[in-house]
Write an enzyme that holds these catalytic residues in place. Structure first.
Site, PDB file in Angstrom:
ATOM      1  N   GLU A  14      -1.337  -9.062   4.001  1.00 27.84           N
ATOM      2  CA  GLU A  14      -1.336  -9.498   5.404  1.00 27.84           C
ATOM      3  C   GLU A  14      -2.740  -9.731   5.954  1.00 27.84           C
ATOM      4  OE1 GLU A  14      -0.655  -6.571   4.174  1.00 27.84           O
ATOM      5  OE2 GLU A  14      -1.052  -4.899   5.520  1.00 27.84           O
ATOM      6  N   ASP A  58      -9.694 -13.465  25.836  1.00 22.72           N
ATOM      7  CA  ASP A  58      -8.376 -12.883  26.098  1.00 22.72           C
ATOM      8  C   ASP A  58      -7.997 -12.935  27.579  1.00 22.72           C
ATOM      9  OD1 ASP A  58      -8.606 -12.306  23.417  1.00 22.72           O
ATOM     10  OD2 ASP A  58      -9.180 -10.209  23.737  1.00 22.72           O
ATOM     11  N   HIS A  63      -3.260  -5.415   0.433  1.00 20.33           N
ATOM     12  CA  HIS A  63      -2.704  -5.855   1.721  1.00 20.33           C
ATOM     13  C   HIS A  63      -2.648  -7.383   1.778  1.00 20.33           C
ATOM     14  CE1 HIS A  63      -2.681  -1.943   3.799  1.00 20.33           C
ATOM     15  NE2 HIS A  63      -3.697  -1.660   2.993  1.00 20.33           N
ATOM     16  N   THR A  93      -9.209 -14.776  29.852  1.00 17.22           N
ATOM     17  CA  THR A  93      -9.149 -16.157  30.339  1.00 17.22           C
ATOM     18  C   THR A  93      -7.811 -16.799  29.962  1.00 17.22           C
ATOM     19  OG1 THR A  93     -11.536 -16.299  30.078  1.00 17.22           O
ATOM     20  CG2 THR A  93     -10.367 -18.381  30.348  1.00 17.22           C
ATOM     21  N   CYS A 143       0.833  -1.208   0.000  1.00 16.17           N
ATOM     22  CA  CYS A 143       0.000   0.000   0.000  1.00 16.17           C
ATOM     23  C   CYS A 143       0.875   1.268   0.000  1.00 16.17           C
ATOM     24  CB  CYS A 143      -0.982  -0.046   1.180  1.00 16.17           C
ATOM     25  SG  CYS A 143      -2.354   1.079   0.964  1.00 16.17           S
ATOM     26  N   SER A 171     -12.958 -11.072  32.789  1.00 16.61           N
ATOM     27  CA  SER A 171     -14.297 -10.799  32.252  1.00 16.61           C
ATOM     28  C   SER A 171     -14.983 -12.094  31.843  1.00 16.61           C
ATOM     29  CB  SER A 171     -14.174  -9.895  31.039  1.00 16.61           C
ATOM     30  OG  SER A 171     -13.519 -10.595  29.987  1.00 16.61           O
TER      31      SER A 171
END
Ligand code: XMP
Length: 606
Positions: free
Chosen positions: A174, A230, A172, A232, A80, A226
């Protein structure tokens, strides 16, 4: 360097870190470098990747970087913005214009090692304002684009010079929506740079656990759990690194959770054997009081983040563990969207990057073992750590929870710029045989790496899924000030729309919670829950045709890393199911499906 390593120059594109991750997944170490790093730092690399950027190459923005990289005998590829810089440096032309968003078809002009293993036409993902319109004498065109719908695209979507070992890709590779992007990256690092692989997830776990032990020393850690994927996974890796006795978990019910969620979270930590030091605070009233009367989405996020910390600090004091370090399950996208790297534009502030936390991070008091990873990697890590599949594959849920999805308004129509695009919208509506109604509110989106706070458009009428997607991508690309399209699921097309004055109240939260629950249950019933990556349900204070109620928007997306996303088609039976259940809720008079890709929309509204 011990390992063959690739440098990724971070020009502040949303995807710079994602490039590094994609390189690592090929087993090759990648390091992020800043554009103005001294030239000596670049010479040991086996290859250099120049990322995208919110800066405009055509205007010479961000041009003060270490250009001596072009004198190194090291292969360089630009994506890009990087593509445009390479074209320009070697005598090509870059102009402002020719923008493309989302999917495009790359037609390969010739066989090339960069595209080994690919077909003659490949789906790629675009997000750019500037374009390359001419290339230098040493360069060749390797590919050009046409849009996914077959319309003519652009020349020079891929360029290269084998004698110089310099390459540029306008798209892109990726992002996951470039279907064979991983293969292109692998071809660059193996075929062109000649790297040998040496990075593994096992190595990452060992390194992270060693880092946690070194940072924490003989202290203990306190984690806000929470119940999401993530935090956990963070709890388990920290628990394994330090031993469960040095990990205190606090679950806060902020009143912004999904239906019945806190009960399920407490059960989950029991299942994981991490309930030895598990504490629970019901803070719904505290959050409601803090959010009273607030309308601005960024202000809401900040308040939720700060209230979290206050509730946590009070609980820590009560439990006598104030000296503990704070652990968070922050993942990479949470930091990039807050503008954490030097050049990235702030798209939105994530609750785990508010100023108070930034200060604690600077003091070394925050443990974040997942901060380099994306969601797919967190799940892979979780699997290796032995966390059950159903926990890892729950839909992601933002930390500020339903607070993000409960749009607020002062009741005054926000129709900035809508007058100017009325006739253009009408005409596009006619072209797709849909009625296009711009909505007098704005929501966050992202265009060419920049935050776009713009209007959604409601499309009404019967159309095939591909027509709807084409309409959405044409409208968001061509009509200034529009970043989303939603498709009306209610039986009739509305004539009028007006904003309602609405803030965060218990009643609205309960209404959204119920709508969200109905959507989740319906997804499970229709066997779509596991196929959809995330499906926010949003309550929007807009009323159609004096219908006495708000609008619910359902936003099902396919994604892997949340950096890009595409809308998901619902089968007719599911649409019917939602129509019946959601439109029957008291206080709801509209229902629509978000059909925008990211970019230009984001996954969440606000
Ligand atoms: P967007 O809306 O930027 O969302 O496309 C990308 C992903 O991030 C999640 N998200 C958040 N998660 N705190 C979080 O923990 C936040 O403030 C937040 N905002 C967005 C979103 O749900 C999606 O998965």
């Amino acid at each position: 360097m011990e390992h063959d390593t690739i440098a990724v120059i971070d020009f502040g594109g949303q995807y710079a870190h994602l490039i590094a991750t994609k390189v690592r997944r090929q087993g090759v170490l990648a390091e992020i470098r800043q554009p103005e790093d001294p030239i000596e730092t670049f010479s040991p690399y086996k290859g250099i990747i120049i990322s995208g950027s919110p800066s405009l190459s055509s205007h010479g923005e961000a041009s003060g970087y270490t250009k001596a990289i072009y004198d190194l005998d090291v292969p360089i590829v630009g994506f890009c913005f990087g593509h445009q810089e390479i074209a320009k440096h070697y005598g090509g032309t870059v102009v402002h214009g020719g923008r493309e968003w989302g999917r495009a078809n790359l037609h390969l002009s010739q066989e090339h090692s960069l595209f080994k293993g690919l077909g003659p036409v490949e789906q790629v993902w675009m997000s750019h304002y500037d374009s390359v319109t001419g290339i230098g004498a040493d360069f060749q065109e390797l590919g050009y684009t046409a849009t996914a719908e077959g319309a003519e695209g652009h020349r020079y979507a891929a360029i290269g010079s084998d004698s110089l070992k310099r390459y540029g890709l306008q798209f892109h590779p990726e992002v996951d929506d470039t279907i064979h992007g991983d293969q292109i990256i692998a071809n660059f690092i193996f075929e062109i740079c000649g790297c040998r692989p040496s990075w593994t997830m096992e190595g990452f776990i060992d390194e992270e656990q060693a880092k946690i032990r070194a940072q924490v020393g003989d202290r203990s850690v306190f984690l806000l759990a929470s119940g999401g994927v993530d935090s956990t996974v963070a709890a388990v890796i920290i628990g394994q690194a330090l031993g469960p006795e040095r990990l205190q978990l606090l679950h806060i019910d902020n009143g912004l959770m999904r239906k019945d969620e806190s009960r399920q979270v407490l059960e989950l930590f029991g299942e994981l054997g991490l309930d030895e030091n598990l504490h629970f605070v019901d803070a719904g009233d505290t959050f409601l009081r803090a959010l009273h009367g607030v309308i601005d989405p960024e202000e809401k996020r900040n308040i939720i983040g700060e209230t979290f910390i206050r509730v946590f600090q009070d609980a820590a004091k009560r439990l006598g563990i104030e000296t503990h370090l704070l652990a968070q399950g922050t993942i990479y996208p949470d930091t990039i969207e807050t503008g954490a790297t030097k050049r990235a534009d702030t798209i939105k502030t994530h609750h785990n990057r508010i100023p108070l936390i930034q200060q604690m991070i600077a003091e070394g008091n925050v443990v974040e073992p997942l901060v380099e990873l994306y969601k797919v990697e967190v799940r892979e890590l979780g699997e290796r750590l032995g966390i059950p599949h159903h926990v890892l594959w729950r839909h992601p849920f933002p930390g500020p929870g339903l607070g993000v999805r409960l749009l607020c308004n002062d009741g005054v129509a926000d129709d900035t710029g809508l007058d100017a695009v009325e006739s253009q919208l009408r005409e596009l509506g006619r072209r797709f045989e849909l009625e296009a109604l711009p909505l007098p509110i704005r929501s966050v989106g992202v265009k060419a790496d920049l935050r776009a706070y713009e209007h959604p458009v409601l499309l009404s009428g019967n159309a095939s899924w591909s027509t709807l997607l084409e309409a959405a991508s044409t409208i968001t690309a061509d009509v200034p000030g529009i970043n989303r399209c939603i498709w009306n699921l209610a039986p009739t097309a509305p004539r009028t729309v007006r904003p309602l004055a609405a803030t965060v109240t218990r009643e609205r939260l309960d209404l959204l919670r119920e709508a969200d629950h109905l959507v989740t249950e319906a997804l499970i019933r229709h066997d779509l829950y596991d196929k959809v990556w995330q499906c926010p349900t949003v309550l929007v204070p807009l009323e159609f045709d004096e219908g006495a109620g708000e609008l619910v928007v359902v936003r099902p997306v396919h994604s892997q890393r949340a950096m890009t996303a595409s809308p998901v088609e619902f089968p007719g039976a599911l649409v019917e199911d939602l129509r019946k259940s959601i439109l029957a809720l008291p206080g709801i008079s509209g229902l629509a499906l978000d059909i925008t890709s990211k970019p230009p929309g984001t996954i969440e509204w606000e």
